[in-house]
Design a protein around this motif. Structure first.
Motif, short mmCIF file in Angstrom:
data_model
loop_
_atom_site.label_atom_id
_atom_site.label_comp_id
_atom_site.label_asym_id
_atom_site.label_seq_id
_atom_site.Cartn_x
_atom_site.Cartn_y
_atom_site.Cartn_z
N LEU B 37 0.82 -1.22 0.00
CA LEU B 37 0.00 0.00 0.00
C LEU B 37 0.85 1.27 0.00
CD1 LEU B 37 -2.83 -0.78 2.58
CD2 LEU B 37 -3.05 -0.65 0.09
N TRP B 38 2.06 1.18 0.52
CA TRP B 38 2.81 2.44 0.64
C TRP B 38 4.22 2.40 0.06
CZ3 TRP B 38 6.74 1.95 4.42
CH2 TRP B 38 6.57 0.92 5.36
N ARG B 41 5.85 -0.08 -6.53
CA ARG B 41 5.27 -1.36 -6.96
C ARG B 41 6.27 -2.52 -6.93
NH1 ARG B 41 5.67 -2.87 -12.65
NH2 ARG B 41 6.99 -1.29 -13.61
N HIS B 42 7.57 -2.22 -6.87
CA HIS B 42 8.56 -3.30 -6.76
C HIS B 42 8.86 -3.64 -5.30
CE1 HIS B 42 9.12 -2.99 -11.01
NE2 HIS B 42 9.57 -1.76 -10.94
N MET B 43 8.21 -2.95 -4.38
CA MET B 43 8.38 -3.22 -2.95
C MET B 43 9.84 -3.07 -2.51
SD MET B 43 5.24 -4.92 -1.85
CE MET B 43 5.72 -6.16 -0.69
N VAL B 44 10.46 -2.00 -2.90
CA VAL B 44 11.83 -1.73 -2.45
C VAL B 44 11.73 -0.94 -1.15
CG1 VAL B 44 14.06 -0.75 -3.02
CG2 VAL B 44 12.63 -1.70 -4.84
N ARG B 244 9.05 10.32 3.83
CA ARG B 244 7.90 11.21 3.74
C ARG B 244 6.92 10.73 2.66
NH1 ARG B 244 4.62 14.83 6.46
NH2 ARG B 244 6.40 15.34 7.74
N VAL B 245 7.47 10.28 1.55
CA VAL B 245 6.60 9.75 0.49
C VAL B 245 5.87 8.49 0.97
CG1 VAL B 245 6.56 8.74 -1.84
CG2 VAL B 245 7.93 10.78 -1.39
N TRP B 246 6.59 7.61 1.65
CA TRP B 246 5.94 6.41 2.21
C TRP B 246 4.83 6.83 3.17
CZ3 TRP B 246 11.12 3.58 3.77
CH2 TRP B 246 11.68 2.99 2.63
N PHE B 247 5.14 7.78 4.02
CA PHE B 247 4.15 8.25 5.01
C PHE B 247 2.89 8.76 4.29
CE2 PHE B 247 2.33 11.95 7.20
CZ PHE B 247 1.88 11.35 8.37
N GLU B 248 3.11 9.57 3.27
CA GLU B 248 1.96 10.15 2.57
C GLU B 248 1.16 9.07 1.83
OE1 GLU B 248 3.61 13.40 0.34
OE2 GLU B 248 3.85 14.62 2.16
N ARG B 251 -0.84 7.31 4.42
CA ARG B 251 -1.98 8.16 4.81
C ARG B 251 -3.10 8.12 3.77
NH1 ARG B 251 -1.68 12.42 9.05
NH2 ARG B 251 -1.51 10.91 10.74
N SER B 252 -2.70 8.19 2.50
CA SER B 252 -3.76 8.24 1.49
C SER B 252 -4.41 6.87 1.29
CB SER B 252 -3.25 8.85 0.18
OG SER B 252 -2.09 8.22 -0.23
N ASN B 253 -3.78 5.81 1.77
CA ASN B 253 -4.40 4.47 1.70
C ASN B 253 -4.85 4.00 3.07
OD1 ASN B 253 -4.14 3.71 -1.14
ND2 ASN B 253 -1.95 3.84 -0.76
#
Lengths: 98, 300
Positions: B37-38, B41-44, B244-248, B251-253
Motif C-alpha cells: 500500500l505504501w 510497486r517493486h516493494m523496495v 515522507r513519500v511512504w508516510f503520505e 496516509r492516502s491508503n
C-alpha cells in the motif's frame, strides 16, 4: 518556512479553520504532559523545551502531533527555532507561508 | 593469490550478533499487502536515490543501479545480496544487468516466500543469516542495502558492536573474490552524542526490535585490514524524502491499511515513518552509502 500540504488533506487555504495559538498550546501541553508523565498544570508554556529535558525524539514526535492538528507539513527544526511552547504556538497560529 | 582455489566453507562458527529471525519477522512479516500500500510497486523498502524528475519507483531503480555500479556487479557471474527484501535487486541483477547467478539472504519468511515463488532459475534465496551462511562458491560482488541496521542489538557495548560488524566484514572478505567490491547502504547515527543512543522505547520495542544503528566510525573500524573504503556518501535528505513519500502514501491508503492490519499498527507505522523522516532532516540519522574494495594481501 516552507510548508507543504499533506496528501489526502484539503489545502489549508482560509483563516476560518486555522487553530488558534491557545488551541495549539493546549495540544502541545497535553501531549508533552503525557510524554513526560507530568500533570498539564505542571507545564509552563514560557519555559524552554530544554528545561523539560525534551530530547530530539520527543521534539519530533511533538511536531508530528502538530502536523495532524494543523493539517500541514511542518519542519522538525521548529522546536529549535521557537524553543518554548508559547513561542511555537504563536508562530504556528500565523498564516502558513506556501 | 591462493585463496580462491580452496573451498570457502566457513571455518569458525559465528553467533548472529544482530536481530533474530523472530525480531526481523515482527517487522517485515506484518503483511505483504500492507507494505504494498505504501511502497513502490517493486516493494523496495530502503532509501531511494532521488534524481531530477524521479518518481518513487524511478528513484528506487536509480538506487539499485547505483549499488550495482559501485559493486561492479553488472555482467558478473555471482552476486550476493545480503538482506534481499522482496527481491527486486536480485531480479534487476539477472534481468537487466546480465548477472548469471544472484543469491539473496533474508530472515523474513514473507520475503523468502515471495522471492522463492518467482522460480527464477538464476535466483537463489535463502532464509538464513549471513552469520550462518556458507556458500559453495565465491562471489564477484556483494551488495547489502538496509540490512546492516539489524547487525547489532541495542544492549551491545561499542566494542561488542564493532566485533559483530567485524565478523560480518570477515565473512564478506572470505566470500568475495580478489579485488571484489562491496556496496553497503545503511542508516547510521548522526548528530547524536555517543553514549546516548536514540533512546526511544517506541522505536526499540515496537518498530525495530533487537536492532541498533551503527556509526560511521564503527563501520570503518570494523572493516580495517579487510576492506578499504573507496567512497562514502551521506544522502540523508534522500531518506527524509523517501520516508515522507511512504508516510503520505500510507496516509492516502489509510482505510485499506486499517482494514488489513488494524488501527493501532497503522498509527504505529505513521509515527515511525514521520519520526524517521524528521530525524534524517535534522541530521540525527544519516544515510550512508559506502563502497568497499576487498584487501587481498592481508598484513598481519
Amino acid at each position: 518556512m516552507t510548508t507543504i500540504n499533506l496528501a489526502g488533506h484539503a489545502a489549508d487555504s482560509g483563516l476560518s479553520d486555522r487553530p488558534s495559538a491557545e488551541a495549539i498550546q493546549e495540544r502541545m501541553i497535553t501531549y508533552l504532559a503525557q510524554q513526560l508523565q507530568l500533570k498539564s498544570e505542571e507545564i509552563d508554556p514560557k519555559l524552554s523545551f530544554e528545561h523539560y529535558g525534551i530530547d530530539s525524539v520527543v521534539a519530533v514526535s511533538l511536531i508530528g502531533e502538530l502536523e495532524d492538528q494543523l493539517r500541514r507539513r511542518l519542519s522538525p527544526t521548529l522546536p529549535y527555532d521557537y524553543p518554548t511552547i508559547e513561542a511555537l504556538a504563536e508562530h504556528l497560529a500565523q498564516p502558513a507561508e506556501i | 593469490m591462493h585463496q580462491h582455489t580452496m573451498a570457502i566453507t566457513n571455518k569458525v562458527a559465528i553467533r548472529n550478533p544482530g536481530a533474530s529471525f523472530e525480531a526481523i519477522q515482527r517487522h517485515y512479516d506484518v503483511s505483504n499487502e500492507f507494505y504494498r500500500l505504501w511502497l513502490d510497486r517493486h516493494m523496495v523498502y530502503s532509501c531511494a536515490f532521488w534524481g531530477k524528475g524521479d518518481t518513487l519507483e524511478s528513484a528506487q531503480l536509480r538506487k539499485l543501479d547505483y549499488h550495482i555500479e559501485q559493486a561492479q556487479a553488472a555482467e558478473a557471474k555471482r552476486v550476493l545480496d545480503i538482506g534481499c527484501g522482496w527481491g527486486k535487486l536480485l531480479q534487476h541483477l539477472v534481468n537487466q544487468h546480465r548477472v548469471e547467478h544472484a543469491v539473496g539472504l533474508t530472515l523474513s519468511q514473507a520475503q523468502f516466500q515471495t522471492v522463492n515463488d518467482l522460480h527464477h532459475p538464476q535466483i537463489e534465496v535463502r532464509l538464513e543469516s549471513w552469520s550462518d551462511y556458507s556458500p559453495d562458491h565465491s562471489f564477484d560482488s556483494i551488495i547489502s542495502i538496509g540490512a546492516f541496521e539489524h547487525f547489532a542489538v541495542l544492549e551491545a557495548s561499542r566494542e561488542q558492536k564493532v566485533a559483530g560488524y567485524r565478523s560480518f566484514f570477515s565473512r564478506c572478505h572470505q566470500w568475495l573474490k580478489s579485488g571484489g567490491y562491496m556496496s553497503l547502504q545503511t542508516i547510521a547515527y548522526g548528530d547524536i552524542p555517543r553514549g546516548k543512543y536514540y533512546s526511544d522505547p517506541f522505536i526499540a520495542n515496537e518498530i525495530f526490535p533487537q536492532s541498533d544503528l551503527p556509526r560511521l566510525a564503527d563501520i570503518a573500524e570494523a572493516a580495517e585490514q579487510l576492506f578499504e573504503i573507496v567512497a562514502v556518501r551521506n544522502d540523508r535528505w534522500d531518506y527524509a524524502r523517501t520516508m515522507r513519500v511512504w508516510f503520505e502514501q500510507l496516509r492516502s491508503n489509510r482505510p485499506c491499511a486499517v482494514a488489513l492490519v488494524g488501527e493501532e499498527m497503522v498509527a504505529r507505522y505513521e509515527r515511525y515513518l514521520r519520526m524517521f523522516s524528521y530525524s534524517f532532516e535534522l541530521g540525527a540519522f544519516l544515510l550512508l552509502r559506502i563502497t568497499f574494495r576487498r584487501i587481498d594481501r592481508l598484513r598481519r
